[in-house]
Every structure is written in C-alpha cells, then in structure tokens.
Design a protein around this motif. Structure first.
Motif, short mmCIF file in Angstrom:
data_model
loop_
_atom_site.label_atom_id
_atom_site.label_comp_id
_atom_site.label_asym_id
_atom_site.label_seq_id
_atom_site.Cartn_x
_atom_site.Cartn_y
_atom_site.Cartn_z
N ILE A 70 0.52 34.95 -44.59
CA ILE A 70 -0.65 35.15 -45.49
C ILE A 70 -0.46 34.98 -46.97
O ILE A 70 -1.49 34.21 -47.26
CB ILE A 70 -0.84 36.90 -45.54
CG1 ILE A 70 -1.29 37.50 -43.96
CG2 ILE A 70 -1.96 37.23 -46.45
CD1 ILE A 70 -1.45 39.09 -44.11
N ARG A 71 0.62 34.86 -47.51
CA ARG A 71 0.85 34.44 -48.82
C ARG A 71 0.43 32.99 -48.82
O ARG A 71 -0.01 32.29 -49.60
CB ARG A 71 2.34 34.70 -49.35
CG ARG A 71 2.52 33.99 -50.72
CD ARG A 71 4.04 34.12 -50.81
NE ARG A 71 4.73 33.21 -49.87
CZ ARG A 71 6.14 33.34 -49.69
NH1 ARG A 71 6.93 34.05 -50.19
NH2 ARG A 71 6.65 32.46 -48.73
N ASP A 72 1.16 32.13 -47.71
CA ASP A 72 0.81 30.64 -48.02
C ASP A 72 -0.49 30.26 -47.66
O ASP A 72 -0.93 29.34 -48.22
CB ASP A 72 1.82 30.11 -46.93
CG ASP A 72 3.22 30.36 -47.26
OD1 ASP A 72 3.59 30.65 -48.09
OD2 ASP A 72 4.27 30.10 -46.16
N ALA A 73 -1.33 30.99 -46.85
CA ALA A 73 -2.61 30.67 -46.63
C ALA A 73 -3.37 31.07 -47.79
O ALA A 73 -4.41 30.50 -47.88
CB ALA A 73 -3.18 31.49 -45.32
N LEU A 74 -2.96 32.22 -48.57
CA LEU A 74 -3.86 32.77 -49.62
C LEU A 74 -3.92 32.13 -50.93
O LEU A 74 -4.68 32.17 -51.62
CB LEU A 74 -3.58 34.30 -49.69
CG LEU A 74 -4.41 35.17 -50.58
CD1 LEU A 74 -5.79 35.30 -50.08
CD2 LEU A 74 -3.70 36.57 -50.68
N SER A 128 -4.94 41.62 -41.13
CA SER A 128 -3.57 41.09 -40.28
C SER A 128 -3.99 39.38 -40.77
O SER A 128 -3.26 38.48 -40.21
CB SER A 128 -3.86 40.94 -38.89
OG SER A 128 -5.11 40.41 -38.77
N SER A 129 -4.91 38.96 -41.81
CA SER A 129 -4.82 37.53 -42.23
C SER A 129 -5.35 37.48 -43.68
O SER A 129 -5.69 38.19 -44.13
CB SER A 129 -5.73 36.94 -41.30
OG SER A 129 -7.09 37.52 -41.79
N ALA A 130 -5.06 36.26 -44.14
CA ALA A 130 -5.56 35.90 -45.51
C ALA A 130 -7.02 36.19 -45.64
O ALA A 130 -7.62 36.66 -46.79
CB ALA A 130 -5.16 34.42 -45.89
N HIS A 131 -7.90 35.75 -44.63
CA HIS A 131 -9.28 36.03 -44.79
C HIS A 131 -9.54 37.40 -44.79
O HIS A 131 -10.25 37.93 -45.57
CB HIS A 131 -9.83 35.50 -43.32
CG HIS A 131 -11.26 35.79 -43.40
ND1 HIS A 131 -12.01 36.90 -42.73
CD2 HIS A 131 -12.48 34.87 -43.67
CE1 HIS A 131 -13.26 36.85 -42.97
NE2 HIS A 131 -13.64 35.43 -43.53
N ASP A 132 -8.83 38.45 -44.29
CA ASP A 132 -8.97 39.85 -44.27
C ASP A 132 -8.70 40.36 -45.64
O ASP A 132 -9.37 41.16 -46.30
CB ASP A 132 -8.11 40.65 -43.32
CG ASP A 132 -8.52 40.57 -41.97
OD1 ASP A 132 -9.42 40.10 -41.55
OD2 ASP A 132 -7.68 40.70 -41.03
N VAL A 133 -7.69 39.61 -46.38
CA VAL A 133 -7.39 39.99 -47.55
C VAL A 133 -8.43 39.82 -48.60
O VAL A 133 -8.88 40.47 -49.44
CB VAL A 133 -5.95 39.35 -48.30
CG1 VAL A 133 -5.84 39.68 -49.64
CG2 VAL A 133 -4.84 39.88 -47.03
N VAL A 134 -9.09 38.42 -48.53
CA VAL A 134 -10.16 38.20 -49.46
C VAL A 134 -11.47 39.03 -49.13
O VAL A 134 -12.11 39.46 -50.07
CB VAL A 134 -10.53 36.52 -48.92
CG1 VAL A 134 -11.89 36.18 -49.65
CG2 VAL A 134 -9.32 35.60 -49.42
#
Ligand code: SIN
Length: 295
Positions: free
Chosen positions: A274-278, A242-248
């Motif tokens: 997420i895209r903007d934060a990642l 649910s977040s850019a942190h989770d994606v990383v």
C-alpha cells in the motif's frame, strides 16, 4: 490513481512514519510481530486489546473465513499487565496501546500501565461480543465520555475506537470528543453470525462475532463521513481497507489516517504494497484530499 506526498505525520497527538496503521487485534499480541509490521511499512501499530485481568477468551471456534471477509469472536484474550514485557522490542517506536475495561476506573488503571511507554492509548469501546466490555458499554455516549475523560487524565494522546452497531455513531463520536479524546477510530467489527448447515449450529463458539474485511468497507466509509461532519477531532478510518485506493477513498470521506487489519492475514507485506502504491515524492499534500468528498 491519486498519490500522496509522504512524510511523517502527527494525527490525534501521535507522531507516525506515514498514514498507515496496524489495527488492533491483528498480529498485535507480541513485540516481535509489532516490530515486524513496522519494518514492513506501517507508520504506526496498535496492540491487541489489553484488559484489567488475564483472560483466555471465548471457546472456539473463534474465527471463520466467509465471503467478503472474516468473522471472529476471540473474546478479548489477553495476558493483562504481563503484556508490558512485549513492548521492549518496539520501545521508542510509534505504538498505540489498545485497552479495555468495564468502567472508567478499569480503563484508567489499564491505561496507566502504559503511561510513558507508548505513543498513545486507544480505548476499545467497540468489541461487539464481550459481555460488560466493548460495545456493551461503548454504545452509551455517557459511558464513552466518562471512560475517555478518565484516561485523558493521564495526559497521553487518547483515541476512542467506536462501534458501528448503533443507530447514530456520531452520538458516541461527539461524546468521545467531549471527554477530551484526541482522535476517533471508526470502525470496529460489525456484529454478525454464520450457521453451519451441516451441524445445524452457529459456526462460532460464542455464536455471535464481529465481521471484518472488504464486506464492511462501505459501512466504515459511511461512518467516517458522518463523524467527519459531526466532530472536530481527527477521524482514523478502519474497516475492510486492503488497497491504496481504499486508503484514498477513506481519506476523502474524512480520515486523517487509516488502519489496516484483516488484509494483513492474507498478505504479510500489505503495508509495503500500500505504501509503495500510495506515496510519491511529487504526490499531493494529504490535507488536499482529507474530507474533500464533503460538499
Ligand atoms: C476479540 O478479541 O474478540 C476482538 C476484539 C474486538 O473486536 O475489539
């Protein structure tokens, strides 16, 4: 937080606009909703699972919100071949068709309807509450291999979505790879149930359902980590992201791309957030983090 350099990517034979993919089952029932999710920042989208016959699904209630996630037992409702008309608004876009069947021949038949019309096929061998389908056959490595091999004969990229409801998920991952899969998606929902203490009955009409959302994120990370070590084909992470942190974090476990599902229900613009934060033009190359948590 770590940021990544953006650009189109090819994962498991599918070219996508970024690493973020709409997971099967969530807003994937119409061409309009698939197009909307792509326009909000998803790099690719997966359709609702389509099967060999039109099906209404399980009796309701089919869905309940619980602490830490959602529990659903939709029962694979789908219009079968009639779904093809929904592909018109997303023609030429990175769309992956999720398909299911009860045996290799049914998987092949349903997947063949999509040949030349989508970027790839995702095999649903993992729905935890469908008699004769999904995890009921996807917990058998021999069946996973046979279904994958049948669909791979069409010559399209094939991803296999695995169930976490097994003792050793790598046995099914290795079987998918043996069958010729181009990628493994981990994980589908975790078999679960809730009981209404007022009604003294299970909350879901089907009694059992699948748990998704943040509660299953650590299970998904563990499965991705194990599959990354056991298999040579790309792993696509899915489950509670649910977040850019989770994606990383999922990428560090070994995911080459990441699917987002339940989080879309509360935030229709989650892909854009997420895209903007990642991503950042001066971010790291994704290859530098994929699997970096392995010793
Ligand atoms: C459903 O339609 O019941 C959910 C599908 C899945 O869990 O794969």
């Amino acid at each position: 937080m770590i940021r990544l350099n953006c650009g189109s990517v090819t994962v498991g034979g599918v070219r996508m606009d970024n690493h973020l993919i709409l997971a099967a089952g969530v807003l994937g029932t119409t061409g309009a909703s698939l197009a909307r999710i792509l326009s909000t920042g998803a790099g690719a989208v997966v359709t609702k699972s389509i099967g060999p016959f039109p099906h209404e699904g399980h009796p309701g209630p089919c869905f309940a919100e619980i602490n830490g996630g959602l529990i659903n037992a939709m029962g694979l409702p789908n219009p079968s071949k009639d779904f093809l008309t929904e592909l018109t608004p997303v023609s030429g876009k990175p769309v992956i068709a999720s398909v299911f069947g009860g045996n290799p021949a049914e998987f092949l038949e349903v997947a063949s309807w999509f040949s030349g019309r989508v970027s790839g096929i995702e095999l649903n061998l993992s729905c935890p509450h469908a008699e004769g389908y999904g995890a009921a056959i996807g917990n058998d490595p021999g069946m996973v291999e046979a279904c994958t091999k049948a669909v791979k004969s069409l010559g399209m990229p094939v991803w296999v979505k695995l169930t976490p409801n097994v003792t050793d998920i790598t046995e099914c991952g290795v079987a998918a790879e043996r069958g010729g899969a181009d990628g493994i998606v981990a994980i589908n929902t975790v078999k679960a149930m809730r009981i209404s203490t007022d009604l003294r009955r299970p909350v879901l009409g089907n009694r059992f359902g699948g748990l998704s959302g943040p509660a299953i994120f650590p299970i998904a990370v563990r499965c991705v980590y194990e599959l990354y070590e056991a298999c040579s084909i790309p792993v696509i992470g899915c489950g509670g992201v649910s977040s850019a942190h989770d994606v990383v974090e999922m990428m560090m476990a070994g995911a080459s791309a990441v699917q987002v599902g339940s989080a879309v229900i509360h935030d229709g613009d989650i892909f854009g957030s997420i895209r903007d934060a990642l991503y950042s033009p001066d971010g790291m190359r994704p290859e530098e983090i994929v699997g970096c948590a392995h010793g």
